[in-house]
Design a protein around this motif. Structure first.
Motif, PDB file in Angstrom:
ATOM      1  N   ASP A 149       0.837  -1.205   0.000  1.00 21.10           N
ATOM      2  CA  ASP A 149       0.000   0.000   0.000  1.00 21.10           C
ATOM      3  C   ASP A 149       0.873   1.258   0.000  1.00 21.10           C
ATOM      4  OD1 ASP A 149      -2.789   1.150   0.355  1.00 21.10           O
ATOM      5  OD2 ASP A 149      -1.758   2.024   2.071  1.00 21.10           O
ATOM      6  N   SER A 150       1.958   1.242   0.754  1.00 22.89           N
ATOM      7  CA  SER A 150       2.860   2.393   0.767  1.00 22.89           C
ATOM      8  C   SER A 150       3.515   2.590  -0.591  1.00 22.89           C
ATOM      9  CB  SER A 150       3.923   2.205   1.849  1.00 22.89           C
ATOM     10  OG  SER A 150       3.333   2.101   3.125  1.00 22.89           O
ATOM     11  N   PHE A 151       3.836   1.485  -1.277  1.00 27.75           N
ATOM     12  CA  PHE A 151       4.430   1.607  -2.615  1.00 27.75           C
ATOM     13  C   PHE A 151       3.453   2.266  -3.594  1.00 27.75           C
ATOM     14  CE2 PHE A 151       7.308  -2.262  -1.691  1.00 27.75           C
ATOM     15  CZ  PHE A 151       8.231  -1.421  -1.082  1.00 27.75           C
ATOM     16  N   VAL A 152       2.153   2.052  -3.391  1.00 25.15           N
ATOM     17  CA  VAL A 152       1.154   2.701  -4.250  1.00 25.15           C
ATOM     18  C   VAL A 152       1.294   4.221  -4.155  1.00 25.15           C
ATOM     19  CG1 VAL A 152      -1.309   3.104  -4.593  1.00 25.15           C
ATOM     20  CG2 VAL A 152      -0.477   0.790  -4.185  1.00 25.15           C
ATOM     21  N   TYR A 153       1.416   4.753  -2.947  1.00 22.99           N
ATOM     22  CA  TYR A 153       1.518   6.198  -2.767  1.00 22.99           C
ATOM     23  C   TYR A 153       2.869   6.721  -3.269  1.00 22.99           C
ATOM     24  CZ  TYR A 153      -2.299   4.855   0.289  1.00 22.99           C
ATOM     25  OH  TYR A 153      -3.455   4.314   0.782  1.00 22.99           O
ATOM     26  N   TYR A 160       4.472   5.386  -5.717  1.00 22.87           N
ATOM     27  CA  TYR A 160       4.338   5.319  -7.177  1.00 22.87           C
ATOM     28  C   TYR A 160       3.606   6.564  -7.693  1.00 22.87           C
ATOM     29  CZ  TYR A 160       4.066   2.757 -11.628  1.00 22.87           C
ATOM     30  OH  TYR A 160       4.219   2.349 -12.921  1.00 22.87           O
ATOM     31  N   ILE A 161       2.553   6.984  -6.992  1.00 21.04           N
ATOM     32  CA  ILE A 161       1.817   8.188  -7.399  1.00 21.04           C
ATOM     33  C   ILE A 161       2.734   9.407  -7.342  1.00 21.04           C
ATOM     34  CG2 ILE A 161      -0.050   9.750  -6.730  1.00 21.04           C
ATOM     35  CD1 ILE A 161      -1.614   7.323  -5.805  1.00 21.04           C
ATOM     36  N   ALA A 162       3.504   9.522  -6.279  1.00 21.49           N
ATOM     37  CA  ALA A 162       4.425  10.650  -6.163  1.00 21.49           C
ATOM     38  C   ALA A 162       5.470  10.615  -7.279  1.00 21.49           C
ATOM     39  CB  ALA A 162       5.106  10.623  -4.799  1.00 21.49           C
ATOM     40  N   PHE A 163       5.934   9.418  -7.631  1.00 22.38           N
ATOM     41  CA  PHE A 163       6.908   9.289  -8.726  1.00 22.38           C
ATOM     42  C   PHE A 163       6.304   9.754 -10.054  1.00 22.38           C
ATOM     43  CE2 PHE A 163       8.006   6.497 -12.327  1.00 22.38           C
ATOM     44  CZ  PHE A 163       9.319   6.894 -12.534  1.00 22.38           C
ATOM     45  N   ILE A 164       5.082   9.333 -10.345  1.00 23.23           N
ATOM     46  CA  ILE A 164       4.418   9.744 -11.588  1.00 23.23           C
ATOM     47  C   ILE A 164       4.230  11.264 -11.606  1.00 23.23           C
ATOM     48  CG2 ILE A 164       2.306   9.556 -12.939  1.00 23.23           C
ATOM     49  CD1 ILE A 164       1.991   6.711 -11.873  1.00 23.23           C
ATOM     50  N   ALA A 165       3.770  11.803 -10.483  1.00 25.42           N
ATOM     51  CA  ALA A 165       3.499  13.247 -10.427  1.00 25.42           C
ATOM     52  C   ALA A 165       4.773  14.055 -10.611  1.00 25.42           C
ATOM     53  CB  ALA A 165       2.834  13.595  -9.098  1.00 25.42           C
ATOM     54  N   VAL A 194       0.336  11.556   0.067  1.00 25.77           N
ATOM     55  CA  VAL A 194       0.852  11.601   1.439  1.00 25.77           C
ATOM     56  C   VAL A 194      -0.302  11.626   2.448  1.00 25.77           C
ATOM     57  CG1 VAL A 194       2.181  12.976   3.086  1.00 25.77           C
ATOM     58  CG2 VAL A 194       3.002  12.701   0.735  1.00 25.77           C
ATOM     59  N   GLY A 195      -1.305  12.442   2.188  1.00 21.27           N
ATOM     60  CA  GLY A 195      -2.440  12.523   3.106  1.00 21.27           C
ATOM     61  C   GLY A 195      -3.201  11.215   3.209  1.00 21.27           C
ATOM     62  N   MET A 196      -3.426  10.550   2.072  1.00 19.18           N
ATOM     63  CA  MET A 196      -4.140   9.283   2.109  1.00 19.18           C
ATOM     64  C   MET A 196      -3.317   8.211   2.822  1.00 19.18           C
ATOM     65  SD  MET A 196      -7.007   7.997   1.539  1.00 19.18           S
ATOM     66  CE  MET A 196      -7.638   9.417   0.652  1.00 19.18           C
ATOM     67  N   TRP A 197      -1.982   8.232   2.647  1.00 21.14           N
ATOM     68  CA  TRP A 197      -1.128   7.286   3.365  1.00 21.14           C
ATOM     69  C   TRP A 197      -1.260   7.494   4.871  1.00 21.14           C
ATOM     70  CZ3 TRP A 197       3.020   8.106   6.679  1.00 21.14           C
ATOM     71  CH2 TRP A 197       3.740   6.962   7.047  1.00 21.14           C
ATOM     72  N   ALA A 198      -1.303   8.756   5.304  1.00 20.02           N
ATOM     73  CA  ALA A 198      -1.444   9.027   6.728  1.00 20.02           C
ATOM     74  C   ALA A 198      -2.797   8.548   7.248  1.00 20.02           C
ATOM     75  CB  ALA A 198      -1.274  10.524   6.987  1.00 20.02           C
ATOM     76  N   ILE A 199      -3.854   8.767   6.479  1.00 16.87           N
ATOM     77  CA  ILE A 199      -5.191   8.330   6.914  1.00 16.87           C
ATOM     78  C   ILE A 199      -5.259   6.815   7.004  1.00 16.87           C
ATOM     79  CG2 ILE A 199      -7.619   8.257   6.236  1.00 16.87           C
ATOM     80  CD1 ILE A 199      -7.261  11.036   5.046  1.00 16.87           C
ATOM     81  N   VAL A 200      -4.766   6.116   5.980  1.00 11.74           N
ATOM     82  CA  VAL A 200      -4.812   4.651   5.977  1.00 11.74           C
ATOM     83  C   VAL A 200      -3.946   4.085   7.102  1.00 11.74           C
ATOM     84  CG1 VAL A 200      -4.200   2.602   4.640  1.00 11.74           C
ATOM     85  CG2 VAL A 200      -5.359   4.506   3.535  1.00 11.74           C
ATOM     86  N   THR A 201      -2.788   4.688   7.311  1.00 12.92           N
ATOM     87  CA  THR A 201      -1.912   4.218   8.394  1.00 12.92           C
ATOM     88  C   THR A 201      -2.587   4.376   9.741  1.00 12.92           C
ATOM     89  OG1 THR A 201       0.051   4.810   7.101  1.00 12.92           O
ATOM     90  CG2 THR A 201       0.329   4.549   9.468  1.00 12.92           C
ATOM     91  N   THR A 202      -3.237   5.519   9.977  1.00 13.06           N
ATOM     92  CA  THR A 202      -3.919   5.744  11.255  1.00 13.06           C
ATOM     93  C   THR A 202      -5.088   4.783  11.425  1.00 13.06           C
ATOM     94  OG1 THR A 202      -3.292   8.083  11.144  1.00 13.06           O
ATOM     95  CG2 THR A 202      -5.044   7.482  12.677  1.00 13.06           C
ATOM     96  N   MET A 203      -5.897   4.596  10.372  1.00 11.27           N
ATOM     97  CA  MET A 203      -7.038   3.697  10.475  1.00 11.27           C
ATOM     98  C   MET A 203      -6.591   2.260  10.712  1.00 11.27           C
ATOM     99  SD  MET A 203      -9.651   5.145   7.549  1.00 11.27           S
ATOM    100  CE  MET A 203     -10.873   3.908   7.995  1.00 11.27           C
TER     101      MET A 203
END
Length: 732
Positions: free
Chosen positions: A271-275, A277-282, A320-329
């Motif tokens: 899941d962290s690699f997904v985020y 990957y998004i940062a890499f594309i952006a 980054v924000g979604m990673w923080a939300i998923v990590t907290t949940m």
């Protein structure tokens, strides 16, 4: 069984013994022997026992800090735990795979399962290809062209997209049917998610990406990116979908094997690699993404340019924000909706929202009605109309995105409208009411602005050569009333929807309405002159006494109506002065620009000129002006002679007149003067001039006078004439 007893004076529940065992029959028997006061007291005691005490301010503060502390602990402990367990990740996953292998019949069973999956995929793909070949002749196939319009591009891309969707549907049902035929339910539990997340999802993402990016058809591409960037974005978007599907599949696979999320943290790392990957594309395609957001619309605003430049960083921020939300949940143990991919759906719509904004601007650019008329007024109206359509589209798009995100988390609109879940519900209703009001505001403003632009551009432009003379034709009645109607409607919409929005927060708006009524009454008494101005202006507008652009006279003040407001009008004098007149101070209005205007011209000729000859000259000039294309449609009656109007000591005064549209009479008058002078010169007619003849008694031979004597006589005659003129000016 115990017995209930008490005194008659004051029944209490302290000496009441509950039956043992506590059966329904025993309860009914006990209640039958109890008095009403005893039953009531027992009920109150039981309710007090189960009622929760109301939290105090200190309790609320402690609860808030406790929640923040718990969230922070969940946020940092989750990745810390994953790092600690990273060395054991391979070993733990090996155990899970070994358990799956044992339940599937060992190594041979796993190979058989993989073989069945490969067979199912191959057969389903073959059926898909056969279906496409069979239906190929049924479909119209449009080839891309270099000069394609938006309609051509959408037609080509949509047909290709629907062909791909048709093939994916054939593939899906073929694989599903064949899988049920050759696999057991246990095998389908593994094969179904694998084919869905790792095959069907990426193929669907490829079809959508190909529709939007069209990497091999630059002429048909819907977004503003080059070929290399389009290919890069499509390739990595498909890879991103595959990685997200792999994450969901792996987590689901581990849970089905009885492993908890805490045993192996492979799901966390994927899941962290997904985020990442998004940062890499952006970051890699930041210039292409900015160009895509910028679009090709020349009417971009500074806001559009800022959004385009900020979009790549917005993508990184969302990741980054979604990673923080998923990590907290995950740290809190709230993983049920995460396992359903709610966070990926949320992230998808957040990332797509700015791109949808670009799509809205592109569609508006092609779908907005064409510009009405020409000139700066029409251009401003056209741009304003485009911006209104874009703003309406943005509000609707934002509402749709919020609804889709809410559905991803199993939150429906009915939960807010019927559940009444406290202040959060009221806040949602408040925002919804404001959004509806804003859309109504924009729609009403858009309609009024289009009508106003149509009226303004259809009006004849003011001739600059005749503008200084005043008396030009005004605009239409709608062009005068619509600006006031627009302001009134906008204020009414803002007030009404603001009150409705405040009411959704649970605030009683009745005192606000009462206060507004009292305030209006106070203003009415304290500003009677203002009320008189407003009321007078309303009646002037109802009577259609003046319009914007008309030349009027108000109490000796003359000028062109340049601007009107709710209480006053502004007159622009033809010399440039601006007069502001309150409606209540206007006794009467004289309008010089309404419907038609008659202009009369006087010409003085010598006594020996034949008036009939002058009449024919005027008639010929009138017919020539009617045929002149410069004055086409300006004449209501042609220029013609009215005969001899006066005879004085200078000569004969002959008058001519014409009727024309307001605002055109001055150019016509100028042309008539020029033509009359030329016609008189050609026909040997001179204009009469005032002459002074000096009679000198005893002087029979004037030709014998010297130059000095003639100059002295002329000076004396000039003095006499000037004296007579001054005397005439002084007469009442």
């Amino acid at each position: 069984m115990g017995q209930a007893s008490g005194s008659d004076g004051g029944d209490t529940t302290s000496d009441i013994t509950l039956p043992d065992p506590l059966t329904p029959d025993a309860v009914r028997e006990m209640v039958a022997r109890m008095s009403d006061d005893q039953v009531r007291n027992m009920l109150l005691d039981r309710l007090d026992a189960v009622a929760e005490p109301e939290p105090t301010a200190a309790d609320l503060e402690a609860t808030l800090f406790a929640k923040l502390h718990r969230w922070w602990t969940a946020f940092y402990s989750n990745p810390l735990d994953a790092i600690v367990k990273l060395p054991n990740l391979v070993a733990e996953e090996s155990k899970i795979i070994a358990k799956f292998s044992d339940s599937s019949g060992g190594f041979i069973g796993v190979l058989k399962l993989l073989g069945l999956i490969a067979l199912t995929v191959g057969v389903a793909y073959g059926i898909e290809q056969i279906a496409e070949r069979v239906t190929k002749s049924w479909r119209k196939r449009a080839d891309p062209t270099d000069t394609a319009t938006l309609r051509d591009s959408l037609t080509f891309l949509f047909r290709r997209f629907m062909r791909e969707i048709f093939g994916l549907i054939i593939f899906y049902f073929s694989a599903r049917i064949l899988g049920r035929m050759i696999m057991t339910p246990e095998q389908l539990a593994f094969a179904g998610p694998l084919m869905t997340y790792l095959i069907w999802w990426p193929r669907l993402g490829a079809a959508v990406s190909r529709f939007i990016l069209a990497p091999k058809q630059s002429a048909m591409r819907l977004v503003n990116v080059d070929d290399r960037s389009a290919a890069f974005l499509m390739r990595h978007l498909v890879g991103l979908i595959f990685l997200a599907g792999l994450t969901i599949f792996v987590v689901d696979f581990n849970l089905k094997q009885g492993a908890s999320l805490a045993e192996t943290r492979l799901g966390f790392w994927l899941d962290s690699f997904v985020y990442v990957y998004i940062a890499f594309i952006a970051w890699t395609a930041r210039d292409a993404l900015s160009d895509m957001m910028r679009g090709i619309d020349p009417d971009r605003t500074e806001y559009d340019e800022w959004i385009a430049n900020f979009y790549p960083f917005f993508m990184i921020g969302v990741a980054v924000g979604m990673w923080a939300i998923v990590t907290t949940m995950t740290g809190l143990g709230n993983t049920r909706q995460l396992l359903q991919g709610a966070h990926y759906s949320t992230m998808f719509w957040l990332l797509v929202a700015p791109a949808l904004d670009t799509a809205i601007r592109g569609l508006v650019r092609h779908l907005v009605p064409p510009m009405v008329g020409e000139g700066p007024v029409a251009e401003r109206a056209y741009v304003s109309t485009k911006r209104s359509y874009i703003r309406i589209g943005r509000v609707l798009m934002a509402g749709l995105v919020l609804i889709l995100i809410a559905r991803s988390w199993n939150i429906s609109l009915a939960d807010f409208t019927s559940g009444r879940q406290g202040f959060g519900t009221n806040l949602v209703e408040f925002l919804m009411m404001l959004a509806v009001g804003y859309v109504v505001y924009e729609v009403v403003s858009l309609w009024i602005n289009r009508q106003l632009a149509k009226e303004q551009t259809s009006a004849a432009p003011l001739d600059q050569e005749s503008a200084g003379d005043g008396g030009g034709a005004g605009g239409s009645r709608l062009a005068t009333v619509l600006p006031l109607l627009r302001v009134t409607a906008q204020v009414a919409i803002v007030v009404i929807f603001s009150l409705l929005a405040v009411g959704t927060l649970g605030i009683d708006i009745t005192p606000l309405l009462a206060g507004a009524g009292i305030l209006g009454l106070a203003i009415g008494f304290g500003a009677q002159k203002l009320v008189a101005d407003v009321v007078s202006g309303i009646f002037f507008l109802i009577d259609d006494a003046f319009r914007v652009g008309e030349y009027v006279e108000v109490g000796g003040t003359m000028g062109t109506v340049e601007k009107i407001s709710i209480r006053s009008m502004q007159l622009r004098h033809h010399l440039g002065l601006v007069h502001t007149l309150p409606y209540g101070a206007i006794p009467k209005i004289t309008n010089f620009s309404r419907d038609w205007v008659i202009m009369k011209l006087k010409f003085t000729v010598p006594f020996d000129v034949d008036p009939e000859k002058v009449r024919k000259i005027f008639k010929n000039i009138g017919q020539e002006l009617l045929a002149d294309p410069r004055f086409e449609g300006d004449f209501l009656e042609p220029f013609k002679s009215q005969g001899v109007s006066a005879i004085d000591d200078v000569g004969i005064t002959i008058r001519g007149k014409f009727m024309a549209k307001p605002g055109t009479q001055f150019m016509i008058r100028k042309e008539i003067y020029n033509r009359v002078q030329d016609a008189f010169e050609k026909n040997g007619i001179e204009f009469a001039r005032r002459e002074v003849r000096v009679a000198i008694p005893g002087l029979d031979h004037a030709e014998d006078l010297t130059d000095e004597q003639k100059s002295a006589i002329g000076a004396a005659a000039t003095g006499v004439v000037q004296a007579e003129l001054e005397k005439e000016k002084g007469k009442p």
